[in-house]
Scaffold this motif. Sequence first.
Motif, PDB file in Angstrom:
ATOM      1  N   SER A  63       0.837  -1.207   0.000  1.00 33.89           N
ATOM      2  CA  SER A  63       0.000   0.000   0.000  1.00 33.89           C
ATOM      3  C   SER A  63       0.865   1.248   0.000  1.00 33.89           C
ATOM      4  O   SER A  63       0.565   2.228  -0.686  1.00 33.89           O
ATOM      5  CB  SER A  63      -0.945  -0.003   1.203  1.00 33.89           C
ATOM      6  N   ARG A  64       1.942   1.208   0.763  1.00 36.70           N
ATOM      7  CA  ARG A  64       2.846   2.367   0.794  1.00 36.70           C
ATOM      8  C   ARG A  64       3.570   2.547  -0.546  1.00 36.70           C
ATOM      9  O   ARG A  64       3.834   3.677  -0.961  1.00 36.70           O
ATOM     10  CB  ARG A  64       3.835   2.233   1.939  1.00 36.70           C
ATOM     11  N   LEU A  65       3.872   1.458  -1.227  1.00 43.20           N
ATOM     12  CA  LEU A  65       4.463   1.556  -2.559  1.00 43.20           C
ATOM     13  C   LEU A  65       3.482   2.217  -3.522  1.00 43.20           C
ATOM     14  O   LEU A  65       3.864   3.076  -4.326  1.00 43.20           O
ATOM     15  CB  LEU A  65       4.884   0.180  -3.082  1.00 43.20           C
ATOM     16  N   HIS A  66       2.209   1.819  -3.440  1.00 40.84           N
ATOM     17  CA  HIS A  66       1.182   2.427  -4.300  1.00 40.84           C
ATOM     18  C   HIS A  66       1.004   3.896  -3.954  1.00 40.84           C
ATOM     19  O   HIS A  66       0.812   4.740  -4.840  1.00 40.84           O
ATOM     20  CB  HIS A  66      -0.148   1.693  -4.168  1.00 40.84           C
ATOM     21  N   LEU A  67       1.075   4.201  -2.676  1.00 43.81           N
ATOM     22  CA  LEU A  67       0.984   5.582  -2.217  1.00 43.81           C
ATOM     23  C   LEU A  67       2.124   6.412  -2.812  1.00 43.81           C
ATOM     24  O   LEU A  67       1.904   7.511  -3.348  1.00 43.81           O
ATOM     25  CB  LEU A  67       1.027   5.627  -0.688  1.00 43.81           C
ATOM     26  N   ALA A  68       3.337   5.892  -2.758  1.00 43.45           N
ATOM     27  CA  ALA A  68       4.489   6.601  -3.323  1.00 43.45           C
ATOM     28  C   ALA A  68       4.346   6.755  -4.833  1.00 43.45           C
ATOM     29  O   ALA A  68       4.680   7.810  -5.396  1.00 43.45           O
ATOM     30  CB  ALA A  68       5.779   5.862  -2.982  1.00 43.45           C
ATOM     31  N   GLU A  69       3.829   5.731  -5.489  1.00 45.22           N
ATOM     32  CA  GLU A  69       3.619   5.794  -6.941  1.00 45.22           C
ATOM     33  C   GLU A  69       2.606   6.881  -7.291  1.00 45.22           C
ATOM     34  O   GLU A  69       2.839   7.681  -8.201  1.00 45.22           O
ATOM     35  CB  GLU A  69       3.139   4.438  -7.449  1.00 45.22           C
ATOM     36  N   ALA A  70       1.493   6.923  -6.586  1.00 45.22           N
ATOM     37  CA  ALA A  70       0.473   7.942  -6.856  1.00 45.22           C
ATOM     38  C   ALA A  70       1.027   9.331  -6.600  1.00 45.22           C
ATOM     39  O   ALA A  70       0.777  10.268  -7.377  1.00 45.22           O
ATOM     40  CB  ALA A  70      -0.770   7.684  -6.007  1.00 45.22           C
ATOM     41  N   THR A  71       1.790   9.485  -5.536  1.00 48.79           N
ATOM     42  CA  THR A  71       2.391  10.779  -5.212  1.00 48.79           C
ATOM     43  C   THR A  71       3.371  11.200  -6.308  1.00 48.79           C
ATOM     44  O   THR A  71       3.359  12.342  -6.769  1.00 48.79           O
ATOM     45  CB  THR A  71       3.095  10.722  -3.846  1.00 48.79           C
ATOM     46  N   ALA A  72       4.211  10.271  -6.746  1.00 48.79           N
ATOM     47  CA  ALA A  72       5.188  10.577  -7.792  1.00 48.79           C
ATOM     48  C   ALA A  72       4.499  10.933  -9.103  1.00 48.79           C
ATOM     49  O   ALA A  72       4.921  11.843  -9.809  1.00 48.79           O
ATOM     50  CB  ALA A  72       6.131   9.395  -7.990  1.00 48.79           C
ATOM     51  N   ARG A  73       3.427  10.233  -9.410  1.00 50.26           N
ATOM     52  CA  ARG A  73       2.720  10.502 -10.661  1.00 50.26           C
ATOM     53  C   ARG A  73       2.041  11.862 -10.669  1.00 50.26           C
ATOM     54  O   ARG A  73       1.769  12.411 -11.726  1.00 50.26           O
ATOM     55  CB  ARG A  73       1.697   9.410 -10.933  1.00 50.26           C
ATOM     56  N   ALA A  74       1.780  12.390  -9.496  1.00 48.97           N
ATOM     57  CA  ALA A  74       1.181  13.720  -9.435  1.00 48.97           C
ATOM     58  C   ALA A  74       2.133  14.751 -10.037  1.00 48.97           C
ATOM     59  O   ALA A  74       1.702  15.809 -10.486  1.00 48.97           O
ATOM     60  CB  ALA A  74       0.824  14.086  -8.000  1.00 48.97           C
ATOM     61  N   GLY A  75       3.436  14.419 -10.063  1.00 50.94           N
ATOM     62  CA  GLY A  75       4.414  15.264 -10.697  1.00 50.94           C
ATOM     63  C   GLY A  75       4.686  16.568  -9.976  1.00 50.94           C
ATOM     64  O   GLY A  75       5.281  17.471 -10.531  1.00 50.94           O
ATOM     65  N   LEU A  76       4.237  16.660  -8.756  1.00 51.78           N
ATOM     66  CA  LEU A  76       4.411  17.889  -7.998  1.00 51.78           C
ATOM     67  C   LEU A  76       5.409  17.724  -6.860  1.00 51.78           C
ATOM     68  O   LEU A  76       5.654  18.659  -6.119  1.00 51.78           O
ATOM     69  CB  LEU A  76       3.059  18.334  -7.411  1.00 51.78           C
TER      70      LEU A  76
END
Length: 156
Positions: A50-63
Amino acid sequence: MKNNNIHRFLAHAVRLEADSAQRFDELADAMQTSGNHEVESFFRKMAHFSRLHLAEATARAGLGHAPQLSPEEYQWPDESSPEASDWIGVDGLIDVSYALQMALAGEQRACQFYTAIAATTSDIRVRQMAEEFAVEESQHVAELEKWIARFSERRA
């Protein structure tokens, strides 16, 4: 959810994955308290994913950080995050079967959430990410179903 905005989608994904990690941590703590180290380890692994997915979503935000929404800006199917819905917490007396069932229900709701967004958005980026996230959640569902079957066999 108004699902044609990539940043709104990612804000929801970040919140959902954070809720998932917290839920798996709580279930792992409960299994530790009850002395079931095998299931505790499994829940800790799921919290890590879940934390990996969280980091992926955060990174994809590009901000460099997750998009922020106020609590009233979140638009969930049942008024709360699919990973937190029906979640009242756990204690050390929860049994393995119920803990696995709770986790399965959360992962199924998350998969349904992402699948619904992929099916209704007109934004190709949102659709692609929602489809990817739905696949990841469906893998979690399959893993939990295996664990449930395994523990059912042990009781039989």
